[in-house]
Write a protein that holds these residues in place. Structure first.
Motif, mmCIF file in Angstrom:
data_model
loop_
_atom_site.group_PDB
_atom_site.id
_atom_site.type_symbol
_atom_site.label_atom_id
_atom_site.label_comp_id
_atom_site.label_asym_id
_atom_site.label_seq_id
_atom_site.Cartn_x
_atom_site.Cartn_y
_atom_site.Cartn_z
ATOM 1 N N MET A 1 0.813 -1.206 0.000
ATOM 2 C CA MET A 1 0.000 0.000 0.000
ATOM 3 C C MET A 1 0.854 1.266 0.000
ATOM 4 O O MET A 1 0.625 2.196 -0.749
ATOM 5 C CB MET A 1 -0.924 -0.001 1.224
ATOM 6 N N LEU A 2 1.874 1.290 0.868
ATOM 7 C CA LEU A 2 2.765 2.444 0.964
ATOM 8 C C LEU A 2 4.199 1.978 0.726
ATOM 9 O O LEU A 2 4.671 1.055 1.389
ATOM 10 C CB LEU A 2 2.649 3.079 2.352
ATOM 11 N N HIS A 3 4.864 2.612 -0.217
ATOM 12 C CA HIS A 3 6.235 2.247 -0.556
ATOM 13 C C HIS A 3 7.077 3.521 -0.589
ATOM 14 O O HIS A 3 6.886 4.367 -1.464
ATOM 15 C CB HIS A 3 6.309 1.548 -1.911
ATOM 16 N N ILE A 4 8.005 3.651 0.334
ATOM 17 C CA ILE A 4 8.905 4.795 0.392
ATOM 18 C C ILE A 4 10.280 4.335 -0.056
ATOM 19 O O ILE A 4 10.810 3.346 0.454
ATOM 20 C CB ILE A 4 8.957 5.375 1.816
ATOM 21 N N ARG A 5 10.850 5.068 -1.006
ATOM 22 C CA ARG A 5 12.125 4.661 -1.584
ATOM 23 C C ARG A 5 13.118 5.818 -1.557
ATOM 24 O O ARG A 5 12.863 6.893 -2.109
ATOM 25 C CB ARG A 5 11.934 4.185 -3.045
ATOM 26 N N HIS A 6 14.253 5.610 -0.896
ATOM 27 C CA HIS A 6 15.378 6.544 -0.897
ATOM 28 C C HIS A 6 14.940 7.974 -0.562
ATOM 29 O O HIS A 6 15.361 8.941 -1.222
ATOM 30 C CB HIS A 6 16.096 6.503 -2.244
ATOM 31 N N LEU A 7 14.119 8.100 0.463
ATOM 32 C CA LEU A 7 13.618 9.415 0.862
ATOM 33 C C LEU A 7 14.657 10.139 1.718
ATOM 34 O O LEU A 7 15.092 9.640 2.753
ATOM 35 C CB LEU A 7 12.313 9.257 1.656
ATOM 36 N N GLN B 1 2.063 -2.917 4.069
ATOM 37 C CA GLN B 1 0.936 -3.483 3.351
ATOM 38 C C GLN B 1 -0.380 -3.067 4.004
ATOM 39 O O GLN B 1 -0.416 -2.658 5.170
ATOM 40 C CB GLN B 1 1.032 -5.014 3.332
ATOM 41 N N GLU B 2 -1.451 -3.182 3.248
ATOM 42 C CA GLU B 2 -2.765 -2.856 3.791
ATOM 43 C C GLU B 2 -3.072 -3.790 4.961
ATOM 44 O O GLU B 2 -2.823 -4.985 4.905
ATOM 45 C CB GLU B 2 -3.835 -2.996 2.711
ATOM 46 N N GLY B 3 -3.588 -3.217 6.046
ATOM 47 C CA GLY B 3 -3.914 -3.995 7.233
ATOM 48 C C GLY B 3 -2.797 -4.081 8.241
ATOM 49 O O GLY B 3 -2.977 -4.621 9.331
ATOM 50 N N GLU B 4 -1.630 -3.522 7.912
ATOM 51 C CA GLU B 4 -0.488 -3.550 8.832
ATOM 52 C C GLU B 4 -0.561 -2.425 9.853
ATOM 53 O O GLU B 4 -1.140 -1.365 9.601
ATOM 54 C CB GLU B 4 0.828 -3.408 8.065
ATOM 55 N N SER B 5 0.059 -2.667 10.999
ATOM 56 C CA SER B 5 0.291 -1.634 12.004
ATOM 57 C C SER B 5 1.798 -1.533 12.204
ATOM 58 O O SER B 5 2.420 -2.469 12.704
ATOM 59 C CB SER B 5 -0.401 -1.989 13.325
ATOM 60 N N VAL B 6 2.356 -0.409 11.797
ATOM 61 C CA VAL B 6 3.802 -0.216 11.818
ATOM 62 C C VAL B 6 4.139 0.950 12.739
ATOM 63 O O VAL B 6 3.494 2.009 12.678
ATOM 64 C CB VAL B 6 4.344 0.056 10.400
ATOM 65 N N SER C 1 -13.275 10.518 7.342
ATOM 66 C CA SER C 1 -13.530 10.095 5.955
ATOM 67 C C SER C 1 -13.209 8.624 5.733
ATOM 68 O O SER C 1 -13.053 8.183 4.600
ATOM 69 C CB SER C 1 -12.702 10.958 4.986
ATOM 70 N N ARG C 2 -13.100 7.874 6.831
ATOM 71 C CA ARG C 2 -12.802 6.448 6.763
ATOM 72 C C ARG C 2 -11.555 6.167 5.922
ATOM 73 O O ARG C 2 -11.605 5.447 4.915
ATOM 74 C CB ARG C 2 -14.001 5.669 6.212
ATOM 75 N N PRO C 3 -10.413 6.726 6.324
ATOM 76 C CA PRO C 3 -9.187 6.533 5.536
ATOM 77 C C PRO C 3 -8.704 5.089 5.576
ATOM 78 O O PRO C 3 -8.983 4.345 6.516
ATOM 79 C CB PRO C 3 -8.181 7.461 6.242
ATOM 80 N N LYS C 4 -7.947 4.728 4.555
ATOM 81 C CA LYS C 4 -7.338 3.404 4.526
ATOM 82 C C LYS C 4 -6.131 3.334 5.452
ATOM 83 O O LYS C 4 -5.793 2.273 5.969
ATOM 84 C CB LYS C 4 -6.915 3.056 3.096
ATOM 85 N N LEU C 5 -5.483 4.489 5.637
ATOM 86 C CA LEU C 5 -4.284 4.559 6.466
ATOM 87 C C LEU C 5 -4.409 5.723 7.433
ATOM 88 O O LEU C 5 -4.719 6.847 7.024
ATOM 89 C CB LEU C 5 -3.037 4.741 5.588
ATOM 90 N N LEU C 6 -4.171 5.453 8.709
ATOM 91 C CA LEU C 6 -4.106 6.508 9.722
ATOM 92 C C LEU C 6 -2.653 6.684 10.149
ATOM 93 O O LEU C 6 -1.989 5.723 10.523
ATOM 94 C CB LEU C 6 -4.951 6.139 10.943
ATOM 95 N N HIS D 1 -6.570 -2.210 17.956
ATOM 96 C CA HIS D 1 -7.580 -3.060 17.333
ATOM 97 C C HIS D 1 -8.102 -2.499 16.011
ATOM 98 O O HIS D 1 -9.146 -2.934 15.526
ATOM 99 C CB HIS D 1 -8.729 -3.288 18.313
ATOM 100 N N ASN D 2 -7.354 -1.536 15.439
ATOM 101 C CA ASN D 2 -7.682 -0.985 14.113
ATOM 102 C C ASN D 2 -9.135 -0.526 14.015
ATOM 103 O O ASN D 2 -9.794 -0.719 12.990
ATOM 104 C CB ASN D 2 -7.382 -2.015 13.017
ATOM 105 N N ILE D 3 -9.633 0.076 15.076
ATOM 106 C CA ILE D 3 -11.024 0.524 15.100
ATOM 107 C C ILE D 3 -11.197 1.805 14.283
ATOM 108 O O ILE D 3 -12.245 2.025 13.663
ATOM 109 C CB ILE D 3 -11.479 0.733 16.559
ATOM 110 N N LEU D 4 -10.170 2.639 14.235
ATOM 111 C CA LEU D 4 -10.276 3.924 13.543
ATOM 112 C C LEU D 4 -9.925 3.822 12.063
ATOM 113 O O LEU D 4 -10.445 4.585 11.252
ATOM 114 C CB LEU D 4 -9.363 4.952 14.223
ATOM 115 N N ALA D 5 -9.054 2.914 11.708
ATOM 116 C CA ALA D 5 -8.637 2.738 10.307
ATOM 117 C C ALA D 5 -8.023 1.346 10.173
ATOM 118 O O ALA D 5 -7.460 0.819 11.134
ATOM 119 C CB ALA D 5 -7.627 3.809 9.896
#
Length: 239
Positions: free
Chosen positions: A1-7, A27-32, A152-157, A180-184
């Motif tokens: 879902m999110l890919h950061i490269r050489h930032l 990836q989607e559904g991850e908590s990092v 707005s029910r984001p995919k990523l918080l 528990h991923n209740i907010l996003a």
């Protein structure tokens, strides 16, 4: 879902570099969790995701969200992502809320279709919607900010130090929502609180002096830290 490269992020006028060659994916559904002390570059990294750094910042690399490079988008394109697909709750709740608008009005600005339900989820009352930020405690402001970020029910918080300076009861409530991923469905947590991140997140990124020095599954980082800085962090906590 999110890919950061050489930032990399530099501030030429200050003659400082906040971040050096950062690369990671989630990836989607991850908590990092991004862990590091003040000045480690963690907040600069997440501000760069939504292009919220000051114009004087020099940003290099790529930040892809669902296959699109956010750094190459114009403001109109970004408006379809910022606050909609990606929500962000900043550390300074007192300065992030508009002081001349009720928190309910600020929530309605996000086109939230059920503000009362969202306030209830974060532990606030319907009457709090009619209050101005100065009428709320620090913990209430932080919960309101989380509600606005997720309206707005984001995919990523992205939650930047969401429990700093909160009382233990409020901190426990917010931690439960994040764990528990209740907010996003996906969470990128920025914190200096390693025990909190270890409880909430499945994977950790350790920042030190602008560098990503260690990353991996939370259990592995806690049980077998490799970098001396990570070892020092874990030696000072009780997990």
């Amino acid at each position: 879902m999110l890919h950061i490269r050489h930032l990399s992020i530099a501030f030429p006028f200050r003659k400082t570099t906040a971040l050096f060659d950062l690369s990671f994916s989630m990836q989607e559904g991850e908590s990092v969790g991004i862990i590091g002390e003040s000045g480690s570059g963690k907040s600069s990294a997440v501000q760069a995701i939504l292009r919220l750094l000051p114009p004087t910042a020099e940003v290099r690399g790529s930040i892809e969200f669902e296959g699109e490079d956010l750094l190459q988008m114009n403001e109109r394109q970004l408006s379809t992502i910022r606050g909609k697909k990606i929500g962000i709750a900043f550390q300074e709740s007192g300065t992030s809320l508009n002081p001349i608008m009720t928190v309910g009005a600020q929530l309605e600005e996000t086109l939230c279709d059920s503000p009362h339900q969202l306030f209830e989820i974060v532990g606030l009352q319907a009457a709090d919607l009619k209050r101005y930020p100065h009428e709320l405690s620090g913990g209430m402001k932080q919960r309101a900010l989380l509600a606005i970020a997720c309206a707005s029910r984001p995919k990523l918080l992205i939650a930047d130090e969401p429990t700093t300076a909160l009382d233990p009861h409020t901190k426990q409530g917010i931690s439960f929502l994040l764990e528990h991923n209740i907010l996003a469905p996906s969470l990128l947590l920025v914190s200096h609180d390693l025990p909190l991140a270890a409880k909430i997140c499945k994977r950790l990124l350790i920042f030190h002096q602008g560098h990503l020095i260690e990353e991996g599954p939370t259990e592995k980082i806690i049980d077998s830290p490799k970098h001396p800085y990570t070892q020092m962090l874990i030696s000072h906590i009780n997990l």
